[in-house]
Write a protein that holds these residues in place. Sequence first.
Motif, PDB file in Angstrom:
ATOM      1  N   LYS A   1       0.808  -1.215   0.000  1.00 54.69           N
ATOM      2  CA  LYS A   1       0.000   0.000   0.000  1.00 54.69           C
ATOM      3  C   LYS A   1       0.839   1.263   0.000  1.00 54.69           C
ATOM      4  O   LYS A   1       0.407   2.315  -0.450  1.00 54.69           O
ATOM      5  CB  LYS A   1      -0.940   0.001   1.225  1.00 54.69           C
ATOM      6  N   LYS A   2       2.060   1.185   0.540  1.00 58.05           N
ATOM      7  CA  LYS A   2       2.879   2.389   0.661  1.00 58.05           C
ATOM      8  C   LYS A   2       3.765   2.630  -0.573  1.00 58.05           C
ATOM      9  O   LYS A   2       3.639   3.645  -1.251  1.00 58.05           O
ATOM     10  CB  LYS A   2       3.758   2.308   1.921  1.00 58.05           C
ATOM     11  N   HIS A   3       4.632   1.683  -0.873  1.00 58.82           N
ATOM     12  CA  HIS A   3       5.597   1.912  -1.958  1.00 58.82           C
ATOM     13  C   HIS A   3       5.724   0.705  -2.887  1.00 58.82           C
ATOM     14  O   HIS A   3       6.791   0.083  -2.957  1.00 58.82           O
ATOM     15  CB  HIS A   3       6.968   2.296  -1.385  1.00 58.82           C
ATOM     16  N   PRO A   4       4.658   0.430  -3.615  1.00 58.15           N
ATOM     17  CA  PRO A   4       4.726  -0.699  -4.556  1.00 58.15           C
ATOM     18  C   PRO A   4       5.740  -0.454  -5.675  1.00 58.15           C
ATOM     19  O   PRO A   4       6.191  -1.399  -6.315  1.00 58.15           O
ATOM     20  CB  PRO A   4       3.301  -0.773  -5.130  1.00 58.15           C
ATOM     21  N   GLU A   5       6.101   0.798  -5.905  1.00 60.38           N
ATOM     22  CA  GLU A   5       6.977   1.156  -7.033  1.00 60.38           C
ATOM     23  C   GLU A   5       8.409   0.651  -6.871  1.00 60.38           C
ATOM     24  O   GLU A   5       9.179   0.671  -7.819  1.00 60.38           O
ATOM     25  CB  GLU A   5       6.991   2.684  -7.233  1.00 60.38           C
ATOM     26  N   ARG A   6       8.765   0.173  -5.660  1.00 59.74           N
ATOM     27  CA  ARG A   6      10.148  -0.274  -5.461  1.00 59.74           C
ATOM     28  C   ARG A   6      10.272  -1.793  -5.422  1.00 59.74           C
ATOM     29  O   ARG A   6      11.302  -2.322  -5.023  1.00 59.74           O
ATOM     30  CB  ARG A   6      10.752   0.350  -4.206  1.00 59.74           C
ATOM     31  N   LEU A   7       9.188  -2.486  -5.832  1.00 59.26           N
ATOM     32  CA  LEU A   7       9.282  -3.949  -5.901  1.00 59.26           C
ATOM     33  C   LEU A   7       9.784  -4.402  -7.282  1.00 59.26           C
ATOM     34  O   LEU A   7       9.264  -3.983  -8.311  1.00 59.26           O
ATOM     35  CB  LEU A   7       7.925  -4.613  -5.655  1.00 59.26           C
ATOM     36  N   VAL A   8      10.785  -5.254  -7.278  1.00 60.69           N
ATOM     37  CA  VAL A   8      11.218  -5.924  -8.512  1.00 60.69           C
ATOM     38  C   VAL A   8      11.335  -7.414  -8.225  1.00 60.69           C
ATOM     39  O   VAL A   8      11.581  -7.807  -7.086  1.00 60.69           O
ATOM     40  CB  VAL A   8      12.604  -5.440  -9.018  1.00 60.69           C
ATOM     41  N   VAL A   9      11.149  -8.218  -9.269  1.00 60.66           N
ATOM     42  CA  VAL A   9      11.575  -9.598  -9.153  1.00 60.66           C
ATOM     43  C   VAL A   9      13.080  -9.609  -9.370  1.00 60.66           C
ATOM     44  O   VAL A   9      13.585  -8.957 -10.300  1.00 60.66           O
ATOM     45  CB  VAL A   9      10.869 -10.490 -10.196  1.00 60.66           C
ATOM     46  N   GLY A  10      13.792 -10.310  -8.508  1.00 63.79           N
ATOM     47  CA  GLY A  10      15.236 -10.518  -8.680  1.00 63.79           C
ATOM     48  C   GLY A  10      15.421 -12.021  -8.564  1.00 63.79           C
ATOM     49  O   GLY A  10      15.688 -12.538  -7.487  1.00 63.79           O
ATOM     50  N   HIS A  11      15.211 -12.700  -9.662  1.00 64.16           N
ATOM     51  CA  HIS A  11      15.169 -14.175  -9.652  1.00 64.16           C
ATOM     52  C   HIS A  11      16.573 -14.765  -9.836  1.00 64.16           C
ATOM     53  O   HIS A  11      17.153 -14.641 -10.910  1.00 64.16           O
ATOM     54  CB  HIS A  11      14.221 -14.676 -10.750  1.00 64.16           C
ATOM     55  N   PRO A  12      17.085 -15.425  -8.778  1.00 67.30           N
ATOM     56  CA  PRO A  12      18.444 -15.977  -8.835  1.00 67.30           C
ATOM     57  C   PRO A  12      18.410 -17.461  -9.191  1.00 67.30           C
ATOM     58  O   PRO A  12      17.334 -18.042  -9.336  1.00 67.30           O
ATOM     59  CB  PRO A  12      18.904 -15.822  -7.395  1.00 67.30           C
ATOM     60  N   PHE A  13      19.578 -18.060  -9.319  1.00 64.59           N
ATOM     61  CA  PHE A  13      19.681 -19.490  -9.593  1.00 64.59           C
ATOM     62  C   PHE A  13      20.569 -20.148  -8.541  1.00 64.59           C
ATOM     63  O   PHE A  13      21.570 -19.583  -8.128  1.00 64.59           O
ATOM     64  CB  PHE A  13      20.222 -19.722 -11.020  1.00 64.59           C
ATOM     65  N   ASN A  14      20.171 -21.298  -8.124  1.00 66.88           N
ATOM     66  CA  ASN A  14      20.857 -22.057  -7.094  1.00 66.88           C
ATOM     67  C   ASN A  14      22.147 -22.680  -7.629  1.00 66.88           C
ATOM     68  O   ASN A  14      22.110 -23.275  -8.702  1.00 66.88           O
ATOM     69  CB  ASN A  14      19.913 -23.172  -6.591  1.00 66.88           C
ATOM     70  N   PRO A  15      23.292 -22.625  -6.963  1.00 69.49           N
ATOM     71  CA  PRO A  15      23.549 -21.940  -5.695  1.00 69.49           C
ATOM     72  C   PRO A  15      23.750 -20.426  -5.886  1.00 69.49           C
ATOM     73  O   PRO A  15      24.596 -20.023  -6.676  1.00 69.49           O
ATOM     74  CB  PRO A  15      24.839 -22.592  -5.192  1.00 69.49           C
ATOM     75  N   VAL A  16      22.978 -19.654  -5.119  1.00 71.27           N
ATOM     76  CA  VAL A  16      22.931 -18.201  -5.307  1.00 71.27           C
ATOM     77  C   VAL A  16      24.294 -17.556  -5.045  1.00 71.27           C
ATOM     78  O   VAL A  16      24.643 -16.552  -5.653  1.00 71.27           O
ATOM     79  CB  VAL A  16      21.862 -17.575  -4.378  1.00 71.27           C
ATOM     80  N   TYR A  17      25.082 -18.151  -4.137  1.00 69.60           N
ATOM     81  CA  TYR A  17      26.379 -17.535  -3.832  1.00 69.60           C
ATOM     82  C   TYR A  17      27.397 -17.741  -4.944  1.00 69.60           C
ATOM     83  O   TYR A  17      28.415 -17.071  -4.992  1.00 69.60           O
ATOM     84  CB  TYR A  17      26.933 -18.038  -2.481  1.00 69.60           C
ATOM     85  N   LEU A  18      27.120 -18.667  -5.893  1.00 67.46           N
ATOM     86  CA  LEU A  18      28.054 -18.881  -7.000  1.00 67.46           C
ATOM     87  C   LEU A  18      27.510 -18.480  -8.362  1.00 67.46           C
ATOM     88  O   LEU A  18      28.193 -17.844  -9.141  1.00 67.46           O
ATOM     89  CB  LEU A  18      28.501 -20.353  -7.054  1.00 67.46           C
ATOM     90  N   LEU A  19      26.274 -18.888  -8.695  1.00 67.42           N
ATOM     91  CA  LEU A  19      25.769 -18.587 -10.033  1.00 67.42           C
ATOM     92  C   LEU A  19      25.431 -17.100 -10.136  1.00 67.42           C
ATOM     93  O   LEU A  19      24.697 -16.571  -9.308  1.00 67.42           O
ATOM     94  CB  LEU A  19      24.547 -19.454 -10.348  1.00 67.42           C
ATOM     95  N   PRO A  20      25.939 -16.438 -11.155  1.00 70.03           N
ATOM     96  CA  PRO A  20      25.812 -14.973 -11.192  1.00 70.03           C
ATOM     97  C   PRO A  20      24.473 -14.435 -11.703  1.00 70.03           C
ATOM     98  O   PRO A  20      24.132 -13.292 -11.422  1.00 70.03           O
ATOM     99  CB  PRO A  20      26.952 -14.536 -12.120  1.00 70.03           C
ATOM    100  N   LEU A  21      23.700 -15.231 -12.427  1.00 65.54           N
ATOM    101  CA  LEU A  21      22.524 -14.631 -13.068  1.00 65.54           C
ATOM    102  C   LEU A  21      21.447 -14.197 -12.086  1.00 65.54           C
ATOM    103  O   LEU A  21      21.118 -14.907 -11.139  1.00 65.54           O
ATOM    104  CB  LEU A  21      21.880 -15.610 -14.056  1.00 65.54           C
ATOM    105  N   VAL A  22      20.891 -12.999 -12.329  1.00 63.50           N
ATOM    106  CA  VAL A  22      19.659 -12.601 -11.663  1.00 63.50           C
ATOM    107  C   VAL A  22      18.750 -11.967 -12.712  1.00 63.50           C
ATOM    108  O   VAL A  22      19.135 -11.023 -13.398  1.00 63.50           O
ATOM    109  CB  VAL A  22      19.931 -11.679 -10.444  1.00 63.50           C
ATOM    110  N   GLU A  23      17.570 -12.547 -12.889  1.00 67.42           N
ATOM    111  CA  GLU A  23      16.588 -11.982 -13.823  1.00 67.42           C
ATOM    112  C   GLU A  23      15.827 -10.887 -13.089  1.00 67.42           C
ATOM    113  O   GLU A  23      15.225 -11.148 -12.042  1.00 67.42           O
ATOM    114  CB  GLU A  23      15.592 -13.053 -14.262  1.00 67.42           C
TER     115      GLU A  23
END
Lengths: 375, 375
Positions: free
Chosen positions: A129-151
Amino acid sequence: MSIINKAAAIGGGVIGAGWVARLLLNGIDVSIFDPDPEASRKVGEVMKGARRAYKQMLPGGLPKEGKLTFAKTIAEAVADADFIQESVPERLDLKHRVLVEIDAHAPANAIVGSSTSGIKPTDMQVAMKKHPERLVVGHPFNPVYLLPLVEIVGGEQTFPEAIEVAKELYASIGMKPVVVRKEIEAFVGDRLLEAAWREALWLVKDGICTVEELDDIMRYSFGLRWAQMGMFQVYRVAGGEAGMRHFMAQFGPCLKWPWTKLMDVPEFNDELVDLIATQSDEQAHGLSIRELERIRDDNLVAIMEALSRQNKGKGWGAGALHRDYTKQLAKLAAKPADKADNKAKTAKPAKKDAKPAKAEKPAKTDKAKKSKKKG
Amino acid sequence: MSIINKAAAIGGGVIGAGWVARLLLNGIDVSIFDPDPEASRKVGEVMKGARRAYKQMLPGGLPKEGKLTFAKTIAEAVADADFIQESVPERLDLKHRVLVEIDAHAPANAIVGSSTSGIKPTDMQVAMKKHPERLVVGHPFNPVYLLPLVEIVGGEQTFPEAIEVAKELYASIGMKPVVVRKEIEAFVGDRLLEAAWREALWLVKDGICTVEELDDIMRYSFGLRWAQMGMFQVYRVAGGEAGMRHFMAQFGPCLKWPWTKLMDVPEFNDELVDLIATQSDEQAHGLSIRELERIRDDNLVAIMEALSRQNKGKGWGAGALHRDYTKQLAKLAAKPADKADNKAKTAKPAKKDAKPAKAEKPAKTDKAKKSKKKG
């Protein structure tokens, strides 16, 4: 150096803990909320694996780890965070409940990333209700600490500026952000994975191959190709001197041959689950999940390091990024005092350190055009 | 050391020339038939690339290359070959014409492999009047001189013994033979590739991403995973301590979500070809096909070498095989005199040198069960 001063993680499963590990190993303090009484142990185990992998990347030593705090509520976790990543189970009602809490208690300018692998951001941000404008999907791939992609995917109410800041935030912790141009369920990576998964289930169900044979077919052939060039570039090269148009002319019609069973979904019953689970047990040849996990991580580090030495030493693809990332971490490890200075800065994109690695291509302006309505 | 004494290649395109390169670099004499007046130049170029890659694998020097002869007819090419590989275009009528010739003129015990990526061996061997029982599909992946996988498929008339000998022949030149259990069009690898390709065409056509963005999404995420573990093993690990059954329980239902467009095929018109070809040109960033090809080969060698040092030095997957293959070639390079001795042997499987690499798993008996009728 990262432009994130304080991060919050909501959810500490395999993905959430992977985010925590990446952030802590970049020297960033993280506050996590997870109601699971086992959360601390589970996050600890992921951290152990991540530390082990990063030690291979950084023989000169790791940066001072960020501080991890277990919060009792979402409100407490997000209170002073400039970056919040939610990784709760994939149910829209649950995402809504969590996002309402995050939105109510996070600083107004904090970026909220969702790890969802398929739910549209528009469907999630309606709860904010307050700040929906700052939501993004940041979809990572497992293992997140190694694989670099984020959609990165924005919803109807997401501000283009939020997408830009999110790109910088993720890039600042060694990731490769790719902005998806239009919002669709499952985005790009999981659409491709779903397609392959369905076909794989058919092949195993029909007894054409076992899961081990299918896996071998992948990892001794196109898996090796796709670790360094994607499908289109691979086919461009395969087309030979005549290039892509020639390849398409040759290969295009194949799409009309009855060569997949994708029109339909195999019945997902106990029998199919049993078949696959049993074959998977055989395939593991007695190696435990933990052992397989360590082998996987070692392999991923080795592949990225190998690619980092290619292309006349400039690195190629994920290898070029890996080279920049490890340099950045080594710098951070060498100058622990800088961290305090950085804390004083605002969360604005730190142009110099945060931009994505240039990889093999000439520098160019970002051509991604987002056609988003402002909320 | 290879158990092939003299090979014949019918067709010298990208795939045929790739076979020629692998065979020659293993010290095996090859007779090739290709009516294209440019065949010699084209094969020469592939050889140049293959030599360049093998020099990286073998800093101590390459084995003495086999002799390449351009035959004027199929009859001449196959006359004294014990292994024949056809790689002509994917048209059944053409395959029939070529197989009739091969069958009529090849020694009775020569193995005939077909490079087809989709046609059933049963449909091909009907044209062979003398010895249809020795036809197998031996489907390789480009670049054939580097990627180890070969899918072996027998037809209704194929003898189980022919499958066994084919496995040994391909393994003896450093390949990973996987026998497909039931004959279906496109086998396993290309079914998975077709599924991903169709989905990729939709994503680009619908403007969700460009070909470069799609490729980046692949090679910075699951491409890195699949270079070392296939889809099922990756998911087994992702399932965490609870393993595959848990993963299936979580992920299985997703298959019923409307998350792919695979039910349908995008209209394959000039507009789509233009869109993809233009985006592919942009993606290349000015690199020529030859340059991309060299980069690809360097990357593949580097990835396989990186994997060959994993798993406590024993190598993992394609890396374990790569380790054995380069050892075998180095041995061959060191002892050129052995070659003459080998020539005297019959084409029976040479158990000691020809068996596939053991990779990461404990030795076990081959569980592939073929249910084939004898012709």
